[in-house]
Motif scaffolding. Structure first.
Motif: not given
Length: 174
Positions: A125-142
């Motif tokens: 699938x695809x990797x992604x970056x994420x931000x929300x609520x003053x936090x950041x991180x990574x995500x993936x949809x596979x």
């Protein structure tokens, strides 16, 4: 007439006090009873069930917390980081389902953008970056066949970073 207004005001005040008392009681109980946390063990965790599920290895050093749903697994880290794995069944077209997941993140207050491709042994699938609520991180949809798995991790500035690639590579269809 004034007597009716006085009774109405008394009933309204009583209802407000009862509702306020219930809310305060619930808040007190919620604060007094901690959320159970289980340290991550070296075994497979599952989202879904025996008929449509995905097994995966969670990162060590994290704790599993109840999600209340068979299709969602949640983990937290002592540094304030969070990790969630969600399974959706019945996918027919990955190319339209993946962007829809990012729109669902956005509706929940998390801004996510695709960054590249991600390949595991069974899921791609695809990797992604994420931000929300003053936090950041990574995500993936596979995905694989009719299964769509969404992984989201968010952390504070000094929070733990799980290895998303290793997690996706450990995924196996049940």
């Amino acid at each position: 007439m004034n007597r009716i207004r006085a009774v109405d005001a008394g009933v309204s005040a009583g209802v407000i006090l009862v509702v306020g008392g219930l809310a305060a009681g619930w808040f007190g109980i919620e604060r007094a009873v901690p959320t159970p946390q289980t340290p991550v063990a070296d075994h497979a965790y599952r989202v879904g069930n025996d008929y449509a599920g995905v097994d995966f290895r969670a990162p060590s050093g994290w704790e599993k917390v109840p999600s209340g749903r068979a299709d969602v697994a949640r983990f937290t880290h002592a540094t304030g980081s969070s990790l969630s794995v969600r399974l959706t069944t019945g996918m027919t077209d990955f190319d339209s389902a993946a962007p829809r997941r990012l729109r669902e993140f956005e509706a929940g207050g998390v801004d996510a953008r695709f960054t590249g491709e991600l390949r595991g042994a069974d899921f791609t699938g695809r990797s992604c970056t994420a931000t929300g609520g003053g936090r950041e991180g990574e995500c993936a949809v596979v995905g694989r066949d009719a299964l769509l798995v969404t992984v989201l991790t968010l952390r504070p500035p000094d929070g733990a970073v799980p290895d998303l690639t290793a997690l996706v590579q450990s995924m196996r269809e049940v």
